[in-house]
Design an enzyme around this catalytic site. Structure first.
Site, PDB file in Angstrom:
ATOM      1  N   CYS A  92     -18.058   8.858 -26.213  1.00 10.51           N
ATOM      2  CA  CYS A  92     -17.896   9.159 -24.938  1.00 10.51           C
ATOM      3  C   CYS A  92     -19.060   8.630 -23.909  1.00 10.51           C
ATOM      4  CB  CYS A  92     -17.237  10.601 -24.559  1.00 10.51           C
ATOM      5  SG  CYS A  92     -15.649  10.583 -25.376  1.00 10.51           S
ATOM      6  N   HIS A  93     -20.006   8.680 -24.388  1.00  7.97           N
ATOM      7  CA  HIS A  93     -21.321   8.252 -23.334  1.00  7.97           C
ATOM      8  C   HIS A  93     -21.411   6.804 -23.156  1.00  7.97           C
ATOM      9  CE1 HIS A  93     -22.608   7.294 -27.641  1.00  7.97           C
ATOM     10  NE2 HIS A  93     -23.430   6.332 -27.074  1.00  7.97           N
TER      11      HIS A  93
END
Length: 177
Positions: A147-148
């Site tokens: 998700c980063h």
């Protein structure tokens, strides 16, 4: 390359967990018989355990530091060098939309980012950028489900379950400013 298992456990199960120290903080890793169900990053092991209990209220959590030593070492290596990837088996648990988002995220190459909107448009089902953001917030497997690597439409860095500073550091570690 990571392998993923999708599980829909309905009866009470035991999840083994253990802690490690990574460059971004303390991690807790929890695993089912199928693979890693959680990789949380924080500063306080007691808080991480509370978060794990909250995420899996119907599971019996069993401390197994020694039994998970190899899995924890792989998780620490992933957090410390996310661009290298991992072969951790994952047991992803979520709604069909969440699973679709997480699978899409796993296809983003290290060093690249995509916007929430671009991910929404790429999914095999209708979704909004906000729903992609919600799926990212629901992700329980830090870094392995990256998700980063998701940014706002203007390229700026926004929310991250484990802190915006960690998100920025992960992106920088992968060579994307």
């Amino acid at each position: 390359m990571m392998t993923s298992q999708i599980s829909a456990a309905t009866e009470r199960e035991s999840l083994r967990f253990g802690y490690g120290d990574a460059a971004l903080g303390t991690i807790v890793v929890a695993a089912s018989a199928q693979g890693v169900v959680a990789l949380f990053i924080g500063e306080d092991s007691a808080r991480l355990l509370r978060d794990l209990k909250d995420a899996f209220p119907d599971a019996d959590l069993v401390s197994d530091q020694a039994g998970l030593a190899q899995t924890i070492a792989k998780a620490v290596a992933l957090v410390d060098a996310p661009h290298l990837g991992t072969d951790l088996a994952l047991d992803l648990r979520g709604s069909p939309l969440e699973i679709a988002v997480w699978k899409s995220l796993q296809s983003i190459r290290p060093g690249d980012t995509q916007t929430y909107g671009a991910i929404a448009r790429s999914l095999p089902m209708a979704a909004t950028a906000q729903e992609v953001g919600s799926a990212c917030a629901a992700n329980r497997v830090a870094v392995a489900v990256p998700c980063h690597r998701v940014v706002k439409s203007d390229g700026s860095i926004s929310g991250y379950r484990w802190g915006v500073q960690r998100k920025r550091r992960l992106i920088n570690m992968e060579g994307v400013a």
